[in-house]
Design a protein around this motif. Structure first.
Motif, PDB file in Angstrom:
ATOM      1  N   PHE A 235     -43.219  55.858 -73.353  1.00 56.83           N
ATOM      2  CA  PHE A 235     -42.312  55.581 -72.241  1.00 56.83           C
ATOM      3  C   PHE A 235     -40.891  55.978 -72.623  1.00 56.83           C
ATOM      4  O   PHE A 235     -40.449  55.717 -73.739  1.00 56.83           O
ATOM      5  N   VAL A 236     -40.186  56.583 -71.662  1.00 54.89           N
ATOM      6  CA  VAL A 236     -38.788  56.960 -71.874  1.00 54.89           C
ATOM      7  C   VAL A 236     -37.876  56.156 -70.949  1.00 54.89           C
ATOM      8  O   VAL A 236     -36.924  55.525 -71.402  1.00 54.89           O
TER       9      VAL A 236
ATOM     10  N   TYR B 185     -35.453  50.597 -66.629  1.00 58.47           N
ATOM     11  CA  TYR B 185     -35.701  50.331 -68.038  1.00 58.47           C
ATOM     12  C   TYR B 185     -35.622  51.627 -68.845  1.00 58.47           C
ATOM     13  O   TYR B 185     -35.942  52.706 -68.338  1.00 58.47           O
ATOM     14  N   TYR B 186     -35.213  51.477 -70.095  1.00 59.76           N
ATOM     15  CA  TYR B 186     -35.112  52.603 -71.012  1.00 59.76           C
ATOM     16  C   TYR B 186     -35.727  52.241 -72.352  1.00 59.76           C
ATOM     17  O   TYR B 186     -35.639  51.092 -72.798  1.00 59.76           O
ATOM     18  N   ALA B 187     -36.300  53.227 -73.000  1.00 65.62           N
ATOM     19  CA  ALA B 187     -36.716  53.046 -74.385  1.00 65.62           C
ATOM     20  C   ALA B 187     -35.464  52.884 -75.242  1.00 65.62           C
ATOM     21  O   ALA B 187     -34.416  53.467 -74.946  1.00 65.62           O
ATOM     22  N   GLU B 188     -35.581  52.097 -76.301  1.00 60.31           N
ATOM     23  CA  GLU B 188     -34.425  51.859 -77.166  1.00 60.31           C
ATOM     24  C   GLU B 188     -33.854  53.160 -77.723  1.00 60.31           C
ATOM     25  O   GLU B 188     -32.646  53.291 -77.881  1.00 60.31           O
ATOM     26  N   SER B 189     -34.720  54.096 -77.982  1.00 61.96           N
ATOM     27  CA  SER B 189     -34.291  55.351 -78.617  1.00 61.96           C
ATOM     28  C   SER B 189     -33.430  56.222 -77.706  1.00 61.96           C
ATOM     29  O   SER B 189     -32.761  57.144 -78.193  1.00 61.96           O
TER      30      SER B 189
ATOM     31  N   ILE C  48     -43.234  48.154 -66.589  1.00 66.57           N
ATOM     32  CA  ILE C  48     -43.447  49.553 -66.244  1.00 66.57           C
ATOM     33  C   ILE C  48     -43.542  50.449 -67.475  1.00 66.57           C
ATOM     34  O   ILE C  48     -43.805  51.639 -67.350  1.00 66.57           O
ATOM     35  N   GLN C  49     -43.341  49.883 -68.664  1.00 66.75           N
ATOM     36  CA  GLN C  49     -43.504  50.656 -69.884  1.00 66.75           C
ATOM     37  C   GLN C  49     -44.974  50.915 -70.208  1.00 66.75           C
ATOM     38  O   GLN C  49     -45.292  51.739 -71.056  1.00 66.75           O
ATOM     39  N   ASN C  50     -45.855  50.213 -69.538  1.00 63.80           N
ATOM     40  CA  ASN C  50     -47.290  50.321 -69.779  1.00 63.80           C
ATOM     41  C   ASN C  50     -47.833  51.617 -69.187  1.00 63.80           C
ATOM     42  O   ASN C  50     -47.873  51.786 -67.974  1.00 63.80           O
ATOM     43  N   ILE C  51     -48.267  52.498 -70.035  1.00 63.84           N
ATOM     44  CA  ILE C  51     -48.729  53.816 -69.592  1.00 63.84           C
ATOM     45  C   ILE C  51     -49.950  53.702 -68.678  1.00 63.84           C
ATOM     46  O   ILE C  51     -50.164  54.547 -67.798  1.00 63.84           O
ATOM     47  N   ARG C  52     -50.741  52.644 -68.863  1.00 65.64           N
ATOM     48  CA  ARG C  52     -51.958  52.475 -68.059  1.00 65.64           C
ATOM     49  C   ARG C  52     -51.656  52.084 -66.614  1.00 65.64           C
ATOM     50  O   ARG C  52     -52.547  52.096 -65.770  1.00 65.64           O
ATOM     51  N   LEU C  53     -50.410  51.779 -66.354  1.00 66.84           N
ATOM     52  CA  LEU C  53     -50.021  51.368 -65.004  1.00 66.84           C
ATOM     53  C   LEU C  53     -50.015  52.534 -64.026  1.00 66.84           C
ATOM     54  O   LEU C  53     -50.141  52.357 -62.822  1.00 66.84           O
ATOM     55  N   TYR C  54     -49.903  53.741 -64.549  1.00 65.04           N
ATOM     56  CA  TYR C  54     -49.582  54.897 -63.728  1.00 65.04           C
ATOM     57  C   TYR C  54     -50.819  55.612 -63.203  1.00 65.04           C
ATOM     58  O   TYR C  54     -51.798  55.825 -63.925  1.00 65.04           O
TER      59      TYR C  54
END
Length: 124
Positions: free
Chosen positions: A46-47, A58-62, A105-111
């Protein structure tokens, strides 16, 4: 079925900027939208993204402080403005959408639907 088409990737030097676009074939208002990326040999991660009601981004920390997610509901398009790019940002970037109201929404399986991806390469 929703079709997503990403564009805007390319080769850029470290410290540079790119803006990715993701055009949807249907309306995006009311749907969770996310950007993910996958570097060679790594899992897709997730980005950035926005919840279905537009209430939270939301954003990834990186990427916090460097990337900005935005959406234009009238154009059914989402964007990812990427500044201060680093070589570790090199990856294929994917746009995705979900009809779920789950706020994690960071959950890739959601999409449900994914674009074909656009390559971003950052040289040092």
């Amino acid at each position: 079925q929703v079709q997503l088409v990403e564009s805007g990737g390319g080769l850029v030097q470290a410290g540079g900027s790119l803006r990715l676009s993701c055009a949807a074939s249907g309306r995006i208002n009311g749907y969770t939208m996310g950007w993910f990326r996958q570097a060679p040999g790594k899992e897709r991660e997730f980005v950035a993204g926005i919840t279905w009601n537009g209430g939270s981004t939301y954003y990834a920390e990186s990427v916090k402080g460097r990337f900005t997610f935005s959406r234009d509901n009238a154009k059914n398009t989402v964007y990812l403005q990427m500044n201060s790019l680093k070589p570790e940002d090199t990856a294929v970037y994917y746009c995705a959408t979900s009809s779920s109201s789950d706020t994690y929404i960071q959950n890739i399986r959601l999409y449900d639907y994914w674009g074909q991806g656009t390559q971003v390469t950052v040289s040092s």
